[in-house]
Write a protein that holds these residues in place. Structure first.
Motif, PDB file in Angstrom:
ATOM      1  N   PHE A 270      -2.267  -5.473 -15.017  1.00  0.00           N
ATOM      2  CA  PHE A 270      -1.625  -4.922 -13.429  1.00  0.00           C
ATOM      3  C   PHE A 270      -2.146  -5.981 -12.446  1.00  0.00           C
ATOM      4  N   LEU A 271      -3.369  -6.254 -12.502  1.00  0.00           N
ATOM      5  CA  LEU A 271      -4.031  -7.045 -11.384  1.00  0.00           C
ATOM      6  C   LEU A 271      -3.245  -8.582 -11.506  1.00  0.00           C
ATOM      7  N   VAL A 272      -3.216  -9.033 -12.744  1.00  0.00           N
ATOM      8  CA  VAL A 272      -2.597 -10.319 -12.648  1.00  0.00           C
ATOM      9  C   VAL A 272      -1.222 -10.149 -12.212  1.00  0.00           C
TER      10      VAL A 272
ATOM     11  N   LEU B 288       1.589  -2.886  -7.919  1.00  0.00           N
ATOM     12  CA  LEU B 288       1.161  -2.751  -6.654  1.00  0.00           C
ATOM     13  C   LEU B 288      -0.077  -2.414  -6.435  1.00  0.00           C
ATOM     14  N   THR B 289      -0.622  -1.346  -7.271  1.00  0.00           N
ATOM     15  CA  THR B 289      -2.331  -1.305  -7.263  1.00  0.00           C
ATOM     16  C   THR B 289      -3.083  -2.610  -7.315  1.00  0.00           C
ATOM     17  N   GLY B 290      -2.683  -3.531  -8.082  1.00  0.00           N
ATOM     18  CA  GLY B 290      -3.325  -4.653  -8.084  1.00  0.00           C
ATOM     19  C   GLY B 290      -3.196  -5.588  -7.155  1.00  0.00           C
ATOM     20  N   ALA B 291      -1.939  -5.710  -6.464  1.00  0.00           N
ATOM     21  CA  ALA B 291      -1.634  -6.066  -5.210  1.00  0.00           C
ATOM     22  C   ALA B 291      -2.691  -5.614  -4.094  1.00  0.00           C
ATOM     23  N   VAL B 292      -2.526  -4.386  -3.869  1.00  0.00           N
ATOM     24  CA  VAL B 292      -3.228  -3.666  -3.033  1.00  0.00           C
ATOM     25  C   VAL B 292      -4.853  -4.404  -3.159  1.00  0.00           C
TER      26      VAL B 292
ATOM     27  N   LEU C 190       0.859  -1.110   0.065  1.00  0.00           N
ATOM     28  CA  LEU C 190       0.104  -0.002   0.078  1.00  0.00           C
ATOM     29  C   LEU C 190       0.868   1.389  -0.004  1.00  0.00           C
ATOM     30  N   TRP C 191       1.925   1.326   0.954  1.00  0.00           N
ATOM     31  CA  TRP C 191       2.621   2.335   1.144  1.00  0.00           C
ATOM     32  C   TRP C 191       3.601   2.807   0.007  1.00  0.00           C
ATOM     33  N   ALA C 192       4.090   1.578  -0.608  1.00  0.00           N
ATOM     34  CA  ALA C 192       4.897   1.556  -1.752  1.00  0.00           C
ATOM     35  C   ALA C 192       4.245   2.065  -2.887  1.00  0.00           C
TER      36      ALA C 192
END
Length: 312
Positions: free
Chosen positions: A73-75, A192-196, A46-48
């Motif tokens: 990006f999500l994948v 990273l957006t996808g990971a969040v 999130l912060w990254a």
């Protein structure tokens, strides 16, 4: 720039990246003393993510508008962040910091095998087969015969970390197929957006609402692995990759474990079994065989010229 002759600047930046990532294993271990592993990973991505999007906007780089790119990006966030970060953080609760970093260095092994499956120009050669075999043997030695004979939570933790490296390899293949041509900062911020998006609801369901840590060093640990170990490290990695090429950049994976092992010993008083060091030696040998470096050294030949890379 050749693969056997790197500039002082290149070595310095590779060394800096190894220090940053090597210390990340320690900071994650410290964070796990207070935070559940999923909550910890959410803090990391999130912060990254916020920092990298700030960098993208500051540099006035274009933000993708194509829905297909955001699906990619999500994948990518799933394969390169959510799965490996979660598996490795969970595993690190039960194994040493240095041992985690040794297994992490095996990412290139799976990378070669995954690339051979998905890309026609990455077929397995005799050299690659030899390198993968030696490196896999090194991983087996590092795990130890006791772990193979008596399967317990420690054995499962080691397999979880290795599962994370397999996910990294799949992410590399996905990036090559779907994210080529994007700027490194946009690609990193996007994944990273996808990971969040994936991790935040899971962490809230499993761990509940996050509580404020009590120890100041937990805040320092979270700040370190989010800011330096993820956001800044990604930017520095792509810079190093463009400077030295993919073959030389693999050397970073061999520089990280010594840093993590030393920090784990100094800060946490961790002691690795001799088999871990023997396994790392074999793993390093396998990686040097993989990229052809060892053969060139033995033959006294320079490596091929490597210029700036077109990065995902």
């Amino acid at each position: 720039m050749t693969q056997t002759s790197l500039s002082t600047r290149a070595w310095a930046e590779m060394g800096l990246l190894a220090l940053i990532w090597g210390a990340s294993f320690l900071s994650i271990k410290l964070g796990l003393e207070e935070l559940p592993f999923l909550t910890l990973v959410v803090h990391r991505v999130l912060w990254a993510c916020v920092i990298l999007w700030g960098y993208v906007l500051l540099r006035r780089q274009s933000v993708p508008r194509d829905l297909r790119i955001w699906r990619a990006f999500l994948v990518m966030g799933l394969l390169n962040n959510a799965i490996p970060f979660a598996l490795m953080a969970w595993g690190q609760q039960f194994i040493e910091t240095g041992l985690t970093s040794i297994f992490n260095a095996g990412t290139a092994i799976f990378g070669v095998l995954v690339a051979a499956i998905f890309f026609a120009d990455e077929r397995l050669t005799l050299r690659k087969i030899a390198g993968v075999s030696v490196a896999f043997f090194g991983v087996t030695v590092a795990i130890g015969l006791d772990s193979l004979r008596q399967f317990d939570i420690r054995s499962l933790a080691q397999l979880a970390v290795l599962g994370g490296t397999l996910s990294y390899a799949l992410a590399s293949a996905w990036a090559r197929k779907r994210l080529m041509g994007l700027s490194p900062a946009v690609a990193a911020a996007g994944m990273l957006t996808g990971a969040v998006v994936i991790l935040l609801p899971v962490a809230l369901i499993v761990d509940g609402a996050p509580a404020w840590p009590a120890l100041p060093r937990t805040y320092l640990a979270v700040g370190y692995f989010a800011v330096f170990g993820t956001a800044i490290a990604y930017l520095l990695y792509y810079r190093v990759l463009a400077m030295v090429g993919t073959g030389n950049a693999m050397l970073v994976t061999l520089l990280i474990p010594p840093v993590a092992i030393v920090l784990g010993a100094l800060v946490l008083e961790e002691r690795l079994a001799p088999q871990a060091f023997a396994g790392f030696g074999l793993l390093a040998l396998g990686l040097l065989i993989l990229d052809g470096r060892l053969l060139r050294w033995l033959q006294g030949k320079p490596g091929p010229v490597t210029g700036p890379q077109k990065l995902p």
